[in-house]
Every structure is written in structure tokens, then in C-alpha cells.
Design an enzyme around this catalytic site. Structure first.
Site, PDB file in Angstrom:
ATOM      1  CD1 TRP A  66     -18.004 -27.808   8.426  1.00 14.79           C
ATOM      2  CD2 TRP A  66     -15.850 -27.207   8.594  1.00 14.79           C
ATOM      3  NE1 TRP A  66     -17.350 -28.266   7.317  1.00 14.79           N
ATOM      4  CE2 TRP A  66     -16.028 -27.918   7.392  1.00 14.79           C
ATOM      5  CE3 TRP A  66     -14.588 -26.727   8.902  1.00 14.79           C
ATOM      6  CZ2 TRP A  66     -14.993 -28.158   6.501  1.00 14.79           C
ATOM      7  CZ3 TRP A  66     -13.550 -26.958   8.025  1.00 14.79           C
ATOM      8  CH2 TRP A  66     -13.758 -27.671   6.835  1.00 14.79           C
ATOM      9  CE  LYS A 124     -18.626 -24.113   1.078  1.00 17.05           C
ATOM     10  NZ  LYS A 124     -17.577 -24.773   1.813  1.00 17.05           N
ATOM     11  CB  ALA A 133     -15.994 -20.679   4.754  1.00 11.92           C
ATOM     12  CG  ASP A 142     -13.419 -21.072   9.251  1.00  9.56           C
ATOM     13  OD1 ASP A 142     -13.064 -20.597   8.151  1.00  9.56           O
ATOM     14  OD2 ASP A 142     -13.823 -22.241   9.377  1.00  9.56           O
TER      15      ASP A 142
HETATM   16  C1  LMR Z   1     -19.534 -28.118   4.287  1.00  6.83           C
HETATM   17  O1  LMR Z   1     -19.533 -27.744   5.468  1.00  6.83           O
HETATM   18  O2  LMR Z   1     -20.412 -28.855   3.840  1.00  6.83           O
HETATM   19  C2  LMR Z   1     -18.474 -27.618   3.365  1.00  6.83           C
HETATM   20  O3  LMR Z   1     -17.648 -26.721   4.017  1.00  6.83           O
HETATM   21  C3  LMR Z   1     -17.738 -28.714   2.696  1.00  6.83           C
HETATM   22  C4  LMR Z   1     -16.774 -29.429   3.589  1.00  6.83           C
HETATM   23  O4  LMR Z   1     -15.608 -29.505   3.247  1.00  6.83           O
HETATM   24  O5  LMR Z   1     -17.195 -29.931   4.635  1.00  6.83           O
END
Ligand code: LMR
Length: 397
Positions: free
Chosen positions: A130, A246, A213, A211
Site C-alpha cells: 500500500w 471499509k 483493513a 495490517d
Molecule cells: C486506499 O488504499 O485507497 C485507501 O486505503 C485509502 C487511503 O488512505 O489510501
């Protein structure tokens, strides 16, 4: 003095919000930031949360501080949601926890706490991971290294390559894992992979940092944490950062939880004081509101059923959008193989196309996705599947 600080480029994900908003094309499609949208493109407040808001509003009679841990019922509820009602570590009182401002807050407090273990620890992240992981980990004082993860040929996990790297790690390493619905690829570890990771963590002594989410947006609330629960049963120490953005739709309420599993109750008390101390030095205490709502939803049988039903419906819809998009792509005989779209899990899919192709889809079709070619599948709807497939055909041939 301030002239020394130059303007930075927009955040790779959040910057897409503005670009999309300012695009006048009526056919524009937003597949950027990971937000669940319904068929009308709306991110509705979940029904159970709407009800919890009413209850909370009618019963809250004070705005005084609630304490450094946050809403205790929320923290307990999230621990059980992830680790399970029958978790050995939970019944032993070996798990510390704190409410945090979103999953990001949990990551930051978690990593800053681990930083207190010493100077020579390295954090390993999946390649890719991420977009905000590396900045958050580095801001916590760590260097990061990447372990191989995504197999561009299959669109799935290259576990053997990942394992080869994990085999070299030991007590000075922290391994960041995505609990489910890998962001950005959608390529998830199988249960067998989790078993192998757990074996290595026990034998070699690295600390797993999970992690999570998107619990409930892959294969279901329980299935999505099967691997994490196995890990928790095997290892003495692990860290979990969880987000309610989410699966409870609480994006702007910044509601997250940091969980630290330790060897016993005494260590858990020490860790509880450490994570609260890190939070105190950053933002003192987490905003409470989202925690109250989640606590109400998790502890009321009616609200919980409503929440689970709605979450399951969201996950089912995302799966059908994956199938629908793949069917449209196949109808157009696109040169590249996209079969992985229906094998990946959760809200994201890594299309595995070049940045130039991503930009072409943006410039010619107003289809917005991250430069990495990550799409938010939950941003699609039935009426734009053909349009997105047309754009892919144009970009890929
Ligand atoms: C994403 O990956 O798009 C979401 O988790 C929002 C973010 O904060 O990046």
C-alpha cells in the site's frame, strides 16, 4: 525560513480524488481511492451504523475524556472480531489494545512502539505494498526492505520467492503482512502460506505485523482472518493494525485499533502502557465517536446481524463486478490475459498494465486509477463495465 520547504507532489492515491472531481467528462469513472460505492456511485452509511448513530446521540450525555485506551468495548470487540472468541492469547489476558485514528494511526503507533525495541530492526514489506505503508514506517524511524510477493505472470502471489526471503530473516526483523484483500494487488496468501509463515516466525523469531483493513470484504468475516488467527495461535508475539473504514464504512470517522499480542499478561500490561505512551506523544487520545458506534453494532445482536448481512452483500457485489468486468474484457478479445481479476480478493485488482496505459485510459476515457494500475473494483458499476473494457481494449490492443 519557509522558502526552504518546497511544495510536494500530490499523494499518489488521495491526489486522484481532486483530479476526478475536476474532470468534466460525464462518463468519467473513479477507480482510484479504496472506497466502497453502490450501483449509483454512492458511499452510503451502513444501516447498522445509522441506527447506532441515533442510539448514541440519544444516550451520550457528556463529552469528557474517555481515557487513553479509547472506547474499551470497541477495543475488546475488535480484538474478538479478529482473533476470535476462543483465542488463547485473549483468554490469557496477553493482548494489549488501543483505539486509534484509523488504520493509519494503528500502523504509526504500532511501528513507533516497535522502534523502542532498538536501532537494529528492519521492517520488511511486500513488493508492492500500500502506497502509505513505506512513508508511515519510515516516519516511525525504520528503514524498509521489500520481500518478493506479486507474480506479474499469474496476477497471484509468488509464494516461493517470498519464502526464499523469509527464510533469511530472524530476530531483528519485522514482517508486515496484509491480513486479507491485499492492497494494492488483490493477490492473497492461502491458508497454507499462512501456516508456512507461522512456522518460520516461530523458528526464526521475526515479528509478524499484520495490517487488516478489509476484513469481511474478501471471503467473509471469519474466512478472511483464518490465516491471522492461525498465526496468533502459533506465535507468542505479533502486532495487528485494523481499520473500520471499509467494513463499517467509517472512513471519515478515522476509527482503527492497534492490537499487540504478547507472551503473557504481565508483558501485555507493559505493552499497554507503551502504546498509550506513544499515542499520548502523538495525538494524546483517539477521537471516540467511531469507536462508540462500532461497539454498539458489535454488542447488539440485531445491529450485528444487520451489519454482517450488509457487509456480505457488499462483498458479493464486488465479486460479481469482478466477474462482469472479466466477461466484458473477454468479449473484446483484449490481447492481455486478465483471468486473475476473478481470482484476486477484496476491493482491489492490480491490472498489471503500464503507467503509459494507465495514463491513456485517464486521458482518453477519464478512467481514474493509481499509476500502479491498481483499480478499486468497488468503484465499478454495471453500467460502466463495458466502457472500462473498451478503454482496456484501446490501451492494450
Ligand atoms: C486506499 O488504499 O485507497 C485507501 O486505503 C485509502 C487511503 O488512505 O489510501
Amino acid at each position: 525560513m519557509f522558502e526552504r520547504l518546497k511544495a510536494l507532489p500530490a499523494d499518489p492515491l488521495l491526489g486522484l480524488i481532486t483530479l476526478y472531481r475536476d474532470d468534466p467528462n460525464p462518463n468519467k469513472v473513479d477507480l482510484g481511492v479504496g472506497v466502497y460505492r453502490d450501483e449509483q456511485g454512492h458511499t452510503a452509511i451502513m444501516k447498522a451504523i445509522q441506527q447506532a448513530q441515533k442510539t448514541h446521540l440519544s444516550t451520550e450525555d457528556s463529552k469528557t475524556y474517555i481515557g487513553p485506551m479509547g472506547v474499551p468495548g470497541f477495543v475488546d470487540g475488535i480484538k474478538k472480531l479478529i482473533l476470535g472468541e476462543s483465542s488463547k492469547a485473549l483468554s490469557a489476558g496477553a493482548v494489549a489494545g488501543i483505539q486509534t485514528p484509523g488504520g493509519c494511526g494503528a500502523l504509526r503507533v504500532g511501528f513507533e512502539t516497535l522502534r523502542r525495541l532498538g536501532d537494529d530492526l528492519t521492517v520488511w514489506v511486500s513488493d508492492p505494498t500500500w502506497a502509505n505503508h513505506i512513508p508511515t514506517i519510515r516516519a516511525s524511524g525504520f528503514e524498509t526492505q521489500a520481500y518478493p510477493y506479486f507474480d506479474a505472470n499469474t496476477g497471484l502471489v509468488n509464494y516461493e520467492a517470498m519464502d526464499e526471503q523469509l527464510a533469511k530473516l530472524g530476530k531483528d526483523d519485522i514482517v508486515l503482512l496484509h491480513g486479507c484483500c491485499h492492497n494494492p494487488t488483490g493477490a492473497d496468501l492461502s491458508f497454507e502460506h499462512w501456516q508456512r509463515i507461522a512456522e518460520r516466525a516461530v523458528k526464526q523469531g521475526f515479528i509478524p505485523f499484520v495490517d487488516i483493513a478489509y476484513q469481511g470484504l474478501g471471503d467473509g468475516l471469519e474466512s478472511d482472518v483464518k490465516g491471522v488467527r492461525h498465526l496468533s495461535e502459533q506465535v507468542d508475539e505479533m502486532v495487528i493494525a485494523s481499520s473500520c473504514s471499509k467494513n463499517f464504512g467509517l472512513y471519515r470517522e478515522r476509527t482503527g485499533c492497534l492490537i499487540v499480542q504478547t507472551e503473557n499478561q504481565e508483558r501485555s500490561a507493559a505493552l499497554q502502557s507503551q502504546i498509550q505512551d506513544v499515542a499520548r506523544a502523538n495525538y494524546s487520545m483517539s477521537p471516540a465517536y467511531g469507536g462508540f458506534l462500532v461497539d454498539l453494532v458489535l454488542s447488539s445482536p440485531d445491529l450485528r446481524t444487520s451489519w454482517e448481512d450488509e457487509l456480505n452483500a457488499m462483498a458479493t457485489r464486488v465479486k460479481s463486478l469482478r466477474e462482469g468486468l472479466l466477461a466484458e474484457i473477454k468479449q473484446r478479445n483484449v490481447s492481455q490475459d486478465f483471468d486473475f481479476i476473478t481470482q484476486q480478493k477484496g476491493m482491489f485488482s492490480y491490472l498489471n498494465i503500464t503507467k503509459e496505459q494507465v495514463r491513456q485510459m485517464r486521458d482518453e476515457f477519464s478512467i481514474y486509477m493509481a499509476d500502479s494500475s491498481r483499480i478499486n473494483v468497488a468503484g465499478l458499476n454495471l453500467s460502466c463495465l463495458g466502457y472500462v473494457a473498451d478503454a482496456l481494449k484501446k490501451a492494450c490492443g
